[in-house]
Design a protein around this motif. Sequence first.
Motif, PDB file in Angstrom:
ATOM      1  N   ILE A 163       0.861  -1.200   0.000  1.00  0.00           N
ATOM      2  CA  ILE A 163       0.000   0.000   0.000  1.00  0.00           C
ATOM      3  C   ILE A 163       0.892   1.243   0.000  1.00  0.00           C
ATOM      4  O   ILE A 163       0.684   2.165  -0.788  1.00  0.00           O
ATOM      5  N   ASP A 164       1.915   1.253   0.852  1.00  0.00           N
ATOM      6  CA  ASP A 164       2.848   2.396   0.862  1.00  0.00           C
ATOM      7  C   ASP A 164       3.462   2.602  -0.519  1.00  0.00           C
ATOM      8  O   ASP A 164       3.621   3.724  -0.982  1.00  0.00           O
ATOM      9  N   ALA A 165       3.804   1.482  -1.158  1.00  0.00           N
ATOM     10  CA  ALA A 165       4.509   1.569  -2.444  1.00  0.00           C
ATOM     11  C   ALA A 165       3.652   2.224  -3.517  1.00  0.00           C
ATOM     12  O   ALA A 165       4.171   2.936  -4.373  1.00  0.00           O
ATOM     13  N   VAL A 166       2.344   1.982  -3.485  1.00  0.00           N
ATOM     14  CA  VAL A 166       1.511   2.543  -4.555  1.00  0.00           C
ATOM     15  C   VAL A 166       0.807   3.837  -4.164  1.00  0.00           C
ATOM     16  O   VAL A 166       0.049   4.394  -4.949  1.00  0.00           O
ATOM     17  N   LEU A 167       1.082   4.336  -2.952  1.00  0.00           N
ATOM     18  CA  LEU A 167       0.395   5.545  -2.479  1.00  0.00           C
ATOM     19  C   LEU A 167       0.565   6.741  -3.405  1.00  0.00           C
ATOM     20  O   LEU A 167      -0.344   7.535  -3.591  1.00  0.00           O
TER      21      LEU A 167
END
Length: 413
Positions: free
Chosen positions: A214-218
């Motif tokens: 989730i952090d990676a695609v934020l």
Amino acid sequence: METTTNFRELQWGAEIQLPNSRALSKSPHFVGGRYPCRSVAYVPRMILEDYSSNSNGIKVLDPFMGSGTTAIEAVRYANSVHGVEVDPYARLIATVATRKYSSHEIQEMQSLVSEIEKRVQKQKPNIALKPELANIDYWFDDVNFADLLKLKSTIFDLTDEGKIRDFLLAAFGDIIRACSKAERQSLKPYISKKYEKTPKPVMEEFSRIAPKYIDAVLETGKHKFDGIVWEGWDATDFDVSTSIDLAITSPPYINAMDYTRCIKLESAWIGTADDQAIRTVRNAQLGESIRRHRVIGDEFVSSLARKHFGELEAIDESRYKTALVFFDDMKRNLQSVFQALKSGGSYYIIIGNSKIRDIDVPTHQVIAEIAGELGYNWEKYFLYRIKDHRTSIPRGDRGGKIEFEHVLGLVKP
Ligand SMILES: C[S@@+](CC[C@H](N)C(=O)[O-])C[C@H]1O[C@@H](n2cnc3c(N)ncnc32)[C@H](O)[C@@H]1O
């Protein structure tokens, strides 16, 4: 040695130095981080930065898209990104890493992860979702096999086909190796008898990885467009729906490790591969020895092979043919990209040379000569030393360790 800052002034044949890519681990490059033979993100970045500095938005193509390094970089600069890729797992990773997720979708993903954590132990496993790869049980202990099936079943119960399920499946794919008995270090799945591995508990690993995804695609919600436009499956024969300004790619190496096999456990679990599908993808992979039986009618490519590594034919005819077919395939690729490029558009190819049975095969040089014959002009050529061999192909005695990657810039006049 030159640095990356003065791309425009780079001298022909310059050796440049690149920063270490591990610094990119919090970006969308984190998605599918174990995919073999990923390219170094800084190379497409420097080319894209240069190309987009004089333009309002360019159309970018990567015909060997892999896990999407070019596309992840291009979404910041381009108006659209177009891709070709034969491996379904690679396509899933690249798709997930480059999509535009709204803040609403990000919230939905966050709550789904919590919901999955709550539900999974009571979940009834759906037998229809079991991987269809022969001997798949060999790679997992009973507990993890059952837990992986429950986790996948929960994901399927809670989501419909589409963006959110793809995202969760990509995160699920990423935990497969850690939860298997196969060693983490080797690219190809392999169970060491000497150093027995303790597989990671499934939910512990999923709960660790999913928030990182989730952090990676934020960041992706800020893109101008939504992900990759897929233009086909075969890089040697495809048509692009629009006129391309800049193509950047990293084709497979010749006669390298069979990396369709490297990701077979992940592919089997996410549901894109059984034994037959793995064979089909493998047969389509450039540089695979299985392709050597294709008859080459092209005298120009044959003459280049004789000129650059002809001695190999007497020593090892089958590898000679593998290399010959690789260059013939690359010729077809160069033709398809030529068709796709607008006049004045460029094609950057990042490629390592090979040593086969102690004979040097100067891949970038042969490709440059083929490109010249097809009508491309040579625009740029530089190289860099590979620093991070973690996910590059360990070639053992089959192709020699690749020390340098060469970048060849071609222009369609
Ligand atoms: C060196 S990798 C590309 C890595 C990519 N740049 C990345 O960072 O993940 C080469 C890719 O070409 C794909 N490939 C090989 N043969 C192909 C073909 N005939 N058509 C399309 N893709 C192919 C492989 O599946 C692999 O993903």
